[in-house]
Enzyme design. Structure first.
Site, PDB file in Angstrom:
ATOM      1  N   LYS A   1       5.738   4.362   9.788  1.00  0.00           N
ATOM      2  CA  LYS A   1       6.675   4.338  10.931  1.00  0.00           C
ATOM      3  C   LYS A   1       7.172   5.738  11.251  1.00  0.00           C
ATOM      4  O   LYS A   1       7.388   6.533  10.330  1.00  0.00           O
ATOM      5  CB  LYS A   1       7.884   3.443  10.596  1.00  0.00           C
ATOM      6  CG  LYS A   1       7.484   2.117   9.974  1.00  0.00           C
ATOM      7  CD  LYS A   1       8.652   1.210   9.651  1.00  0.00           C
ATOM      8  CE  LYS A   1       8.166   0.033   8.824  1.00  0.00           C
ATOM      9  NZ  LYS A   1       8.164   0.250   7.385  1.00  0.00           N
TER      10      LYS A   1
ATOM     11  N   ASP B   1       3.190  -1.612   3.282  1.00  0.00           N
ATOM     12  CA  ASP B   1       4.091  -1.173   4.346  1.00  0.00           C
ATOM     13  C   ASP B   1       4.950  -0.017   3.850  1.00  0.00           C
ATOM     14  O   ASP B   1       5.655  -0.153   2.849  1.00  0.00           O
ATOM     15  CB  ASP B   1       5.001  -2.340   4.761  1.00  0.00           C
ATOM     16  CG  ASP B   1       5.918  -1.962   5.897  1.00  0.00           C
ATOM     17  OD1 ASP B   1       5.517  -2.138   7.059  1.00  0.00           O
ATOM     18  OD2 ASP B   1       7.034  -1.462   5.635  1.00  0.00           O
TER      19      ASP B   1
ATOM     20  N   TYR C   1      10.947   6.673   3.987  1.00  0.00           N
ATOM     21  CA  TYR C   1      11.025   6.152   2.613  1.00  0.00           C
ATOM     22  C   TYR C   1      10.727   7.264   1.600  1.00  0.00           C
ATOM     23  O   TYR C   1      11.040   7.123   0.421  1.00  0.00           O
ATOM     24  CB  TYR C   1      10.040   4.996   2.377  1.00  0.00           C
ATOM     25  CG  TYR C   1      10.218   3.760   3.243  1.00  0.00           C
ATOM     26  CD1 TYR C   1      11.319   3.604   4.082  1.00  0.00           C
ATOM     27  CD2 TYR C   1       9.273   2.736   3.207  1.00  0.00           C
ATOM     28  CE1 TYR C   1      11.442   2.481   4.879  1.00  0.00           C
ATOM     29  CE2 TYR C   1       9.401   1.599   3.996  1.00  0.00           C
ATOM     30  CZ  TYR C   1      10.487   1.482   4.832  1.00  0.00           C
ATOM     31  OH  TYR C   1      10.615   0.363   5.622  1.00  0.00           O
TER      32      TYR C   1
END
Ligand code: A2P
Length: 285
Positions: free
Chosen positions: A81, A51, A56
């Site tokens: 995402k 994930d 990030y």
């Protein structure tokens, strides 16, 4: 209760797509060698699900780790995402291409809207979410993403999306002992949306709690293992993060015990004792 026996075992999403039951979390995993090594270690230890998110900042490293690990692409489940600044139709399409490129992949298994546009940020928050969703739906129909969903959405954010042609299959929310987001939990369960638990260890805040320690001792397990197992037994998919090889391994050793109904109840009833403090309608990012 799901009868998971290994990291290869899966939940089935509402569209029939299978998702490996524990995801390797990479939030706060520094880009570069740390991320590459952590992900390679996880893949070596049998994690099938990774994930990440554009924000990030470690997608390139994760792509590198996947490539260097030599594993077949179809043995892995990769999630990313779309970040808040990219909300909207065209911007989401563009953000997706960048993510795919950074990960050096030609499809994603799951793509999520990272945070809902909220009423405190935008007058037309609902419409913004719908426009982002329109892009996600298009990518899904084109086969570039195998499943689509949201993250940090509460029932009032989900409502409009649930009335569209393709409904969210996943909602990734902060979920850990003392913070079960009951209303969102119930809404997602009632609507066949799988809950993924971010920070299942409360970013480490769960790990020195005496009640959890006592319960974990009974099963000869660590608190981290208890918390991960607890997520699964609540029908949520945990995403524990670690960059430490011994912990990456420890967090997989959760298939050889079952938390009793009595202990589940006890843990479920524990009060809030720490978390991120982020409320989806109040965040300022
Ligand atoms: P590290 O990455 O340095 O190994 P969460 O998944 O809830 O966000 O929690 C992540 C935090 O918990 C990180 O600080 C991580 O440290 C730590 N952590 C992960 N697994 C374990 C474990 N098995 N035992 C102790 N700490 C852990």
């Amino acid at each position: 209760m799901n009868d998971f026996k290994s990291l290869k075992d899966t939940f089935t999403l509402s569209n029939g797509y299978k998702i490996p039951c524990i995801g390797f979390g990479t939030w706060q995993t520094p880009d570069g060698e740390t991320a590459v090594n952590a992900v390679k270690e996880a893949i070596k230890l049998g994690y099938k699900h990774i994930d990440t998110a554009a924000i990030y900042g470690n997608e390139k490293s994760i792509g590198k780790a996947i490539k260097e690990s030599g594993i077949n692409r179809d043995e892995l489940f990769i999630t990313s995402k779309v970040w808040n600044k990219e909300r909207g139709y065209k911007t989401t399409l563009k953000a997706f291409e960048k993510t795919l490129n950074d990960l050096s992949l030609d499809y994603l298994d799951l793509y999520l809207i990272h945070w809902p546009a909220s009423v405190n940020q935008f007058k037309d928050w609902d419409n913004i979410n719908l426009e982002t969703w329109r892009a996600m739906t298009e990518l899904y129909k084109a086969g570039k993403i195998k499943s689509i969903g949201v993250s940090n959405f509460m029932p009032h954010h989900l409502k409009s999306l649930m009335e569209t042609e393709i409904k969210p299959m996943v909602n990734q929310i902060e979920f850990h002992v003392g913070f079960m987001q009951e209303e969102t939990f119930k809404y997602c369960n009632d609507n066949n949306i799988l809950i993924e638990a971010w920070s299942p260890l409360g970013t480490g805040k769960m790990l020195d709690n005496n009640t959890l320690k006592e319960i974990a001792n009974k099963y000869n397990k660590s608190i981290a293992q208890l918390c991960i197992r607890w997520c699964l037994q609540n029908n949520t998919l945990p995403l524990p993060k670690s960059v430490t090889p011994s912990r990456i391994k420890e967090n997989t050793e959760i298939f050889d015990f079952v938390i009793s109904d009595e202990d589940m109840k006890k843990i479920n009833n524990m009060p809030y004792f720490g978390g991120s403090g982020h409320h989806p309608d109040k965040v300022n990012f």
